[in-house]
Design a protein around this motif. Structure first.
Motif, short mmCIF file in Angstrom:
data_model
loop_
_atom_site.label_atom_id
_atom_site.label_comp_id
_atom_site.label_asym_id
_atom_site.label_seq_id
_atom_site.Cartn_x
_atom_site.Cartn_y
_atom_site.Cartn_z
N ARG A 3 0.84 -1.20 0.00
CA ARG A 3 0.00 0.00 0.00
C ARG A 3 0.88 1.25 0.00
O ARG A 3 1.76 1.41 0.84
N ILE A 4 0.62 2.13 -0.96
CA ILE A 4 1.36 3.38 -1.08
C ILE A 4 0.39 4.51 -0.75
O ILE A 4 -0.58 4.75 -1.48
N GLY A 5 0.60 5.19 0.34
CA GLY A 5 -0.25 6.31 0.74
C GLY A 5 0.38 7.63 0.32
O GLY A 5 1.52 7.91 0.69
N VAL A 6 -0.35 8.43 -0.46
CA VAL A 6 0.15 9.72 -0.93
C VAL A 6 -0.65 10.82 -0.25
O VAL A 6 -1.86 10.95 -0.46
N LEU A 7 0.01 11.59 0.59
CA LEU A 7 -0.66 12.63 1.37
C LEU A 7 -0.80 13.91 0.55
O LEU A 7 0.19 14.46 0.06
N GLU A 24 2.20 2.33 -11.06
CA GLU A 24 1.20 1.80 -11.98
C GLU A 24 1.85 0.93 -13.06
O GLU A 24 1.37 -0.16 -13.38
N LEU A 25 2.96 1.42 -13.62
CA LEU A 25 3.65 0.67 -14.67
C LEU A 25 4.27 -0.61 -14.12
O LEU A 25 4.35 -1.62 -14.82
N ALA A 26 4.72 -0.58 -12.87
CA ALA A 26 5.24 -1.80 -12.25
C ALA A 26 4.15 -2.86 -12.19
O ALA A 26 4.38 -4.04 -12.52
N ASN A 27 2.95 -2.47 -11.79
CA ASN A 27 1.83 -3.42 -11.76
C ASN A 27 1.55 -3.99 -13.16
O ASN A 27 1.29 -5.18 -13.32
N PRO A 33 -1.33 -6.87 -9.30
CA PRO A 33 -1.32 -5.62 -8.52
C PRO A 33 -0.42 -5.69 -7.30
O PRO A 33 -0.88 -5.96 -6.18
N LEU A 34 0.87 -5.42 -7.49
CA LEU A 34 1.78 -5.40 -6.34
C LEU A 34 1.59 -4.13 -5.52
O LEU A 34 1.61 -4.16 -4.29
N TYR A 35 1.40 -2.98 -6.21
CA TYR A 35 1.25 -1.70 -5.53
C TYR A 35 -0.21 -1.24 -5.60
O TYR A 35 -0.86 -1.33 -6.64
N ARG A 36 -0.69 -0.72 -4.49
CA ARG A 36 -2.00 -0.06 -4.47
C ARG A 36 -1.80 1.36 -3.94
O ARG A 36 -1.47 1.56 -2.78
N VAL A 37 -2.01 2.32 -4.83
CA VAL A 37 -1.79 3.73 -4.49
C VAL A 37 -3.09 4.33 -3.98
O VAL A 37 -4.13 4.19 -4.61
N GLU A 38 -3.03 5.00 -2.84
CA GLU A 38 -4.20 5.63 -2.23
C GLU A 38 -3.91 7.10 -1.95
O GLU A 38 -2.89 7.42 -1.35
N MET A 39 -4.80 7.98 -2.40
CA MET A 39 -4.71 9.40 -2.06
C MET A 39 -5.27 9.60 -0.65
O MET A 39 -6.40 9.20 -0.37
N LEU A 40 -4.51 10.23 0.22
CA LEU A 40 -4.90 10.40 1.61
C LEU A 40 -4.89 11.88 1.97
O LEU A 40 -4.11 12.66 1.43
N ALA A 62 -4.72 5.09 10.94
CA ALA A 62 -3.41 4.57 11.36
C ALA A 62 -3.25 3.10 11.01
O ALA A 62 -2.86 2.29 11.83
N SER A 63 -3.57 2.74 9.78
CA SER A 63 -3.38 1.37 9.33
C SER A 63 -1.99 1.23 8.70
O SER A 63 -1.29 2.20 8.50
N LYS A 64 -1.63 0.03 8.37
CA LYS A 64 -0.29 -0.24 7.87
C LYS A 64 -0.16 0.18 6.40
O LYS A 64 -1.01 -0.16 5.57
N PHE A 65 0.90 0.91 6.11
CA PHE A 65 1.25 1.26 4.74
C PHE A 65 2.69 0.80 4.50
O PHE A 65 3.53 0.86 5.40
N ASP A 66 2.95 0.37 3.28
CA ASP A 66 4.33 0.07 2.93
C ASP A 66 5.12 1.36 2.84
O ASP A 66 6.22 1.47 3.39
N THR A 67 4.55 2.36 2.14
CA THR A 67 5.22 3.63 1.92
C THR A 67 4.24 4.77 2.09
O THR A 67 3.13 4.72 1.52
N LEU A 68 4.61 5.78 2.84
CA LEU A 68 3.79 6.98 3.00
C LEU A 68 4.57 8.14 2.39
O LEU A 68 5.70 8.41 2.78
N MET A 69 3.95 8.82 1.40
CA MET A 69 4.64 9.89 0.67
C MET A 69 3.94 11.22 0.91
O MET A 69 2.72 11.31 0.79
N MET A 70 4.73 12.25 1.20
CA MET A 70 4.22 13.60 1.43
C MET A 70 4.48 14.45 0.20
O MET A 70 5.62 14.57 -0.26
#
Length: 315
Positions: A3-7, A24-27, A33-40, A62-70
């Motif tokens: 899970r990739i969270g984009v703040l 997206e291209l990696a998937n 679907p290895l990556y799931r990108v979520e707008m947060l 506060a759930s688990k994310f692989d990567t959180l991006m600001m």
């Protein structure tokens, strides 16, 4: 599933979102679907960017994310306490925390940068260092990875950062393949300069400009202060004082930066041995060149050559 969270937040820079295309291209290439990108965001719902384009978002939990991006913005404003709590939570619950461009200020406000090597857009690097004196801001870097904390330079450098994240997860071949799809180089090295040495210096007077042009054309020579001062028709003392006032660097620092830039260009071409590159650019020997590269780029010439070869193979 990673899970990739984009703040995002009101006024965020929409260009920062371009980087997520690499996930997206990696998937697509993995055919799963290895990556799931979520707008947060703080509250969820539509969030308007600085350009007026609005994206939909989910409220962060506060759930688990692989990567959180600001993401970042075109102007710097204090990060809300709610966003700071999200980032601190992500530091505990995510494998990696990253920022694009001025998103590093959000990490700073959340207290995540103290003692860490970080970068941001070159125009805001000094401000970041002033606001967070315990951070180790390196303004002339494309991106930096300090353990699980990743920061990148301005805007499109976020693509280089995400390609590096994909490379960490899936290897260099997958990152190279995605870079080709994005029509970019297989990512620039993290230590690559954000801008050229001469653009950084920006001398005001013709005399200093003339001395710099002379230095760039005569890098194989010694380029002592006395020699450059003679070109500028100033005494060595007057020249050193004027040079520092106009460029913010000493003549020796400027010459070293010009030599590193020229050496890196020759290394990227891949035709000359490192010893020859050192002689052609005035370093004299590979060890002196290596020390200058570490001071300026944060990596040795061998690393620059390795990345250049990878880029050539991709091309």
């Amino acid at each position: 599933m990673k899970r990739i969270g984009v703040l995002v937040f009101p006024g965020f820079q929409i260009l920062d979102l371009a980087a997520i295309a690499a996930f997206e291209l990696a998937n697509m290439h993995l055919e799963r679907p290895l990556y799931r990108v979520e707008m947060l965001s703080e509250t969820g719902g539509p969030v308007a960017s600085s350009s007026g384009v609005t994206v939909d978002s989910k409220r962060y939990t506060a759930s688990k994310f692989d990567t959180l991006m600001m993401t970042g913005s075109l102007t710097i404003a204090p990060t809300s306490e709610a966003l700071c709590k999200i980032l601190r939570s992500g530091r505990r619950n995510a494998r990696r925390v990253a920022s694009i461009c001025t998103g590093a200020f959000g990490l700073a406000d959340a207290g995540l940068l103290d003692g860490r090597r970080v970068t941001t857009h070159w125009a805001f690097a000094q401000e970041l260092q002033r606001s967070r004196p315990l951070a180790k801001v390196q303004p002339d870097r494309i991106f930096i990875n300090d353990e699980s904390l990743w920061t990148s330079a301005g805007m499109t450098a976020g693509i280089d950062l995400v390609l590096a994240l994909v490379e960490e997860d899936l290897g260099v071949d997958m990152a190279r393949l995605i870079a080709k799809k994005l029509v970019v180089y297989h990512r620039r090295a993290g230590g690559q300069s954000q801008f050229s040495a001469l653009l950084e210096l920006e001398p005001k007077s013709d005399r200093i400009q003339l001395s710099l042009a002379y230095a760039r054309a005569h890098l194989r020579e010694g380029l002592a202060v006395e020699e450059l001062a003679e070109v500028a028709h100033l005494s060595p003392r007057q020249f050193s004082r004027a040079f520092k006032a106009e460029t913010g660097q000493s003549p020796a620092q400027a010459v070293e930066n010009l030599r590193v830039e020229a050496a890196r260009a020759l290394i990227d071409e891949g035709r000359l041995a490192l010893g020859v590159v050192a002689r052609e650019t005035g370093f004299g020997d590979p060890e002196r060149m290596r020390r200058a590269f570490l001071r300026t780029l944060g990596q040795p010439p061998q690393s620059v050559r390795r990345v250049a070869r990878q880029q050539a193979m991709a091309a």
